[in-house]
Enzyme design. Sequence first.
Site, PDB file in Angstrom:
ATOM      1  N   GLU A 186       0.829  -1.209   0.000  1.00  0.00           N
ATOM      2  CA  GLU A 186       0.000   0.000   0.000  1.00  0.00           C
ATOM      3  C   GLU A 186       0.864   1.260   0.000  1.00  0.00           C
ATOM      4  OE1 GLU A 186       0.591  -2.211   2.290  1.00  0.00           O
ATOM      5  OE2 GLU A 186      -0.147  -1.679   4.278  1.00  0.00           O
ATOM      6  N   SER A 236       8.562  -8.916   5.069  1.00  0.00           N
ATOM      7  CA  SER A 236       9.405  -9.089   6.254  1.00  0.00           C
ATOM      8  C   SER A 236       9.149 -10.459   6.900  1.00  0.00           C
ATOM      9  CB  SER A 236       9.105  -7.967   7.248  1.00  0.00           C
ATOM     10  OG  SER A 236       7.738  -8.016   7.598  1.00  0.00           O
ATOM     11  N   CYS A 291      16.304  -6.622  -0.151  1.00  0.00           N
ATOM     12  CA  CYS A 291      16.458  -7.812   0.704  1.00  0.00           C
ATOM     13  C   CYS A 291      17.799  -8.475   0.462  1.00  0.00           C
ATOM     14  CB  CYS A 291      15.344  -8.799   0.447  1.00  0.00           C
ATOM     15  SG  CYS A 291      15.446  -9.471  -1.202  1.00  0.00           S
ATOM     16  N   GLU A 389      17.164  -6.523  10.985  1.00  0.00           N
ATOM     17  CA  GLU A 389      17.264  -6.104   9.589  1.00  0.00           C
ATOM     18  C   GLU A 389      16.954  -4.598   9.586  1.00  0.00           C
ATOM     19  OE1 GLU A 389      14.077  -7.200   6.859  1.00  0.00           O
ATOM     20  OE2 GLU A 389      15.545  -7.381   5.243  1.00  0.00           O
TER      21      GLU A 389
HETATM   22  P1  NAD Z   1       6.044  -6.017   5.016  1.00  0.00           P
HETATM   23  O1  NAD Z   1       6.205  -7.389   5.561  1.00  0.00           O
HETATM   24  O2  NAD Z   1       5.756  -4.910   5.952  1.00  0.00           O
HETATM   25  O3  NAD Z   1       4.858  -5.988   3.920  1.00  0.00           O
HETATM   26  C1  NAD Z   1       4.779  -6.939   2.899  1.00  0.00           C
HETATM   27  C2  NAD Z   1       3.321  -7.142   2.521  1.00  0.00           C
HETATM   28  O4  NAD Z   1       2.622  -7.643   3.670  1.00  0.00           O
HETATM   29  C3  NAD Z   1       2.619  -5.855   2.101  1.00  0.00           C
HETATM   30  O5  NAD Z   1       1.788  -6.131   1.007  1.00  0.00           O
HETATM   31  C4  NAD Z   1       1.819  -5.472   3.336  1.00  0.00           C
HETATM   32  O6  NAD Z   1       0.606  -4.809   3.016  1.00  0.00           O
HETATM   33  C5  NAD Z   1       1.512  -6.791   3.986  1.00  0.00           C
HETATM   34  N1  NAD Z   1       1.437  -6.698   5.460  1.00  0.00           N
HETATM   35  C6  NAD Z   1       2.113  -5.840   6.255  1.00  0.00           C
HETATM   36  N2  NAD Z   1       1.785  -6.043   7.544  1.00  0.00           N
HETATM   37  C7  NAD Z   1       0.891  -7.061   7.568  1.00  0.00           C
HETATM   38  C8  NAD Z   1       0.198  -7.737   8.608  1.00  0.00           C
HETATM   39  N3  NAD Z   1       0.358  -7.408   9.884  1.00  0.00           N
HETATM   40  N4  NAD Z   1      -0.639  -8.741   8.267  1.00  0.00           N
HETATM   41  C9  NAD Z   1      -0.802  -9.093   6.979  1.00  0.00           C
HETATM   42  N5  NAD Z   1      -0.165  -8.475   5.959  1.00  0.00           N
HETATM   43  C10 NAD Z   1       0.671  -7.478   6.238  1.00  0.00           C
HETATM   44  O7  NAD Z   1       7.364  -5.719   4.148  1.00  0.00           O
HETATM   45  P2  NAD Z   1       7.784  -4.356   3.471  1.00  0.00           P
HETATM   46  O8  NAD Z   1       8.200  -3.396   4.525  1.00  0.00           O
HETATM   47  O9  NAD Z   1       6.795  -3.939   2.464  1.00  0.00           O
HETATM   48  O10 NAD Z   1       9.071  -4.851   2.661  1.00  0.00           O
HETATM   49  C11 NAD Z   1      10.348  -4.942   3.233  1.00  0.00           C
HETATM   50  C12 NAD Z   1      10.623  -6.342   3.713  1.00  0.00           C
HETATM   51  O11 NAD Z   1      10.504  -7.264   2.634  1.00  0.00           O
HETATM   52  C13 NAD Z   1      12.057  -6.513   4.215  1.00  0.00           C
HETATM   53  O12 NAD Z   1      12.014  -7.303   5.368  1.00  0.00           O
HETATM   54  C14 NAD Z   1      12.751  -7.239   3.078  1.00  0.00           C
HETATM   55  O13 NAD Z   1      13.880  -8.011   3.443  1.00  0.00           O
HETATM   56  C15 NAD Z   1      11.655  -8.108   2.584  1.00  0.00           C
HETATM   57  N6  NAD Z   1      11.908  -8.548   1.224  1.00  0.00           N
HETATM   58  C16 NAD Z   1      12.310  -9.827   1.046  1.00  0.00           C
HETATM   59  C17 NAD Z   1      12.605 -10.267  -0.225  1.00  0.00           C
HETATM   60  C18 NAD Z   1      13.044 -11.673  -0.447  1.00  0.00           C
HETATM   61  O14 NAD Z   1      13.104 -12.053  -1.592  1.00  0.00           O
HETATM   62  N7  NAD Z   1      13.341 -12.454   0.565  1.00  0.00           N
HETATM   63  C19 NAD Z   1      12.487  -9.404  -1.323  1.00  0.00           C
HETATM   64  C20 NAD Z   1      12.054  -8.097  -1.098  1.00  0.00           C
HETATM   65  C21 NAD Z   1      11.767  -7.671   0.190  1.00  0.00           C
END
Ligand code: NAD
Length: 504
Positions: A186, A236, A291, A389
Amino acid sequence: MTETIEAPAAVRPIHHWIGGQSRSGQSGRSGPVFNPATGQQSGEVDLATPAEVDEAVQAARQAFPAWRALSLSRRTELFFTVRRLVDENRKEIAKLLTAEHGKVLSDALGEVARGLEVIEFCCGIPQLLKGGFSEQASTGIDVYSIRQPLGVVAGITPFNFPAMVPMWMWAPALACGNTFVLKPSEKDPSASLWTAELLKEAGVPDGVFNVVMGDKVAVDAVLTHPDIAAVSFVGSTPIARYVYETATSTGKRCQALGGAKNHMIVLPDADIDMAADAAVSAAYGSAGERCMAISQVVAVGGAADPLIDAIRERIPKVTVGDGMDPSSEMGPLVTREHRDRVASYVENAPGEGAKVLVDGREGAPEEGFFLKPSLLDDVKPGMRAYEDEIFGPVLGVTRVGTYDEAVRLVNENPYGNGTAIFTRDGGVAREFQFGVQAGMVGINVPIPVPVAYYSFGGWKASLFGDRHIYGPEGIDFYTRGKVVTSRWPDPATSKVDLGFPQTR
Ligand code: NAD
């Protein structure tokens, strides 16, 4: 969603995309989208209700029978068109990414290029879906295997790669004959609508690709929806774990990629200038919001002092500014809240016993969500800066005496996404590749993101599920196998036999 907004200039509404058209949200809930370079709100995104998620799923369900029945040659043709359109519009999508994420244009173009590789891989879908065939497995009987799509599948994606990570999911999912519901971040949702319009222009039928904007409410509706067969998640670690546990508890197939703490080991025999270039690029590129970013250098023995000197020499030359300015090498962080969280690691480092060699809070542009690169020395396990992280432009250095101590640090870390070693010693590099506990390993390469015909994925708390994403494992994930045992009537061999079928 808690930031105070000061007189937004032009706030664009950002809606869902269901059944081939834009659909404004009915929930009454929405969230702000910012231009991180100015700090101004640029959009207001709808946040879906479970009923709106259901609408998208039903559109995908209706589109599935015709889409899965489309011939492989027609699907391939469509993918070639999608490939051409993404290629022709790279600059347009890159600008959209920079406007909402903040990453600099060159980096945004790199994101599109890496996503395009996955689309190109999917152009070979007839080859990828080939099964096996055993003629005359038993007398007059042939056996063959086929792979079929799962049905409606969903993708939930993070803010840091708003175009590429969705491409890792929808491209193989659609190529395999599934229909798709995307729930993008979002924080920077517009790239997903750009994708939806592009797929429509390419001729992908309505309902095959849908987008629901939203937060936890939408995610939970996806995870528990009975008509969704599989969920791909990238984000995450705590959310990845939750997504994996919830989705699998409702019988779905799930791959959930989580966070990371990528260590780069530098041995005393390494080319120190090359290692310093790599560390600076991998730690501060995309403001550390990758990531696969290197967030921790592990300097072995005599490597530490010259390496730190070389990194310190390079940091002031990194140009920090608005990503739209072609001279900028590093843009802002995604939100003010995230910028402040990242800054807190620099603030707290001395209290934990680390040294702040370069403080990125100093001299950062005031407007927008900027930080400059920070460098911490003597970072040790147990400190927050080591354990968490950070996901920002903060590079920690840990000093150790031996290679074995360095590898132990990597292997004892709960994450296992990427790791790298810098050395001129082939034997040590091979030992590292053999024993290190991580899914993606770089040898004198700091960000070893696999090319599209391999698969991407970490180990330990960086991946929940048993399939990596895109590449051959992506094709496996979005299909299930069927084995057909076939006999065509031959009156000469037909008889009643109540015994258990045996090969003859
Ligand atoms: P995030 O986990 O906050 O959000 C990811 C998705 O989950 C979003 O669509 C968000 O709307 C949803 N979300 C967030 N909180 C939620 C909840 N409580 N319940 C259900 N859904 C929820 O991650 P971010 O901040 O958008 O992205 C950064 C993170 O992503 C970092 O930890 C990074 O390492 C990771 N990442 C990992 C990879 C990989 O390939 N391993 C690649 C890119 C990013």
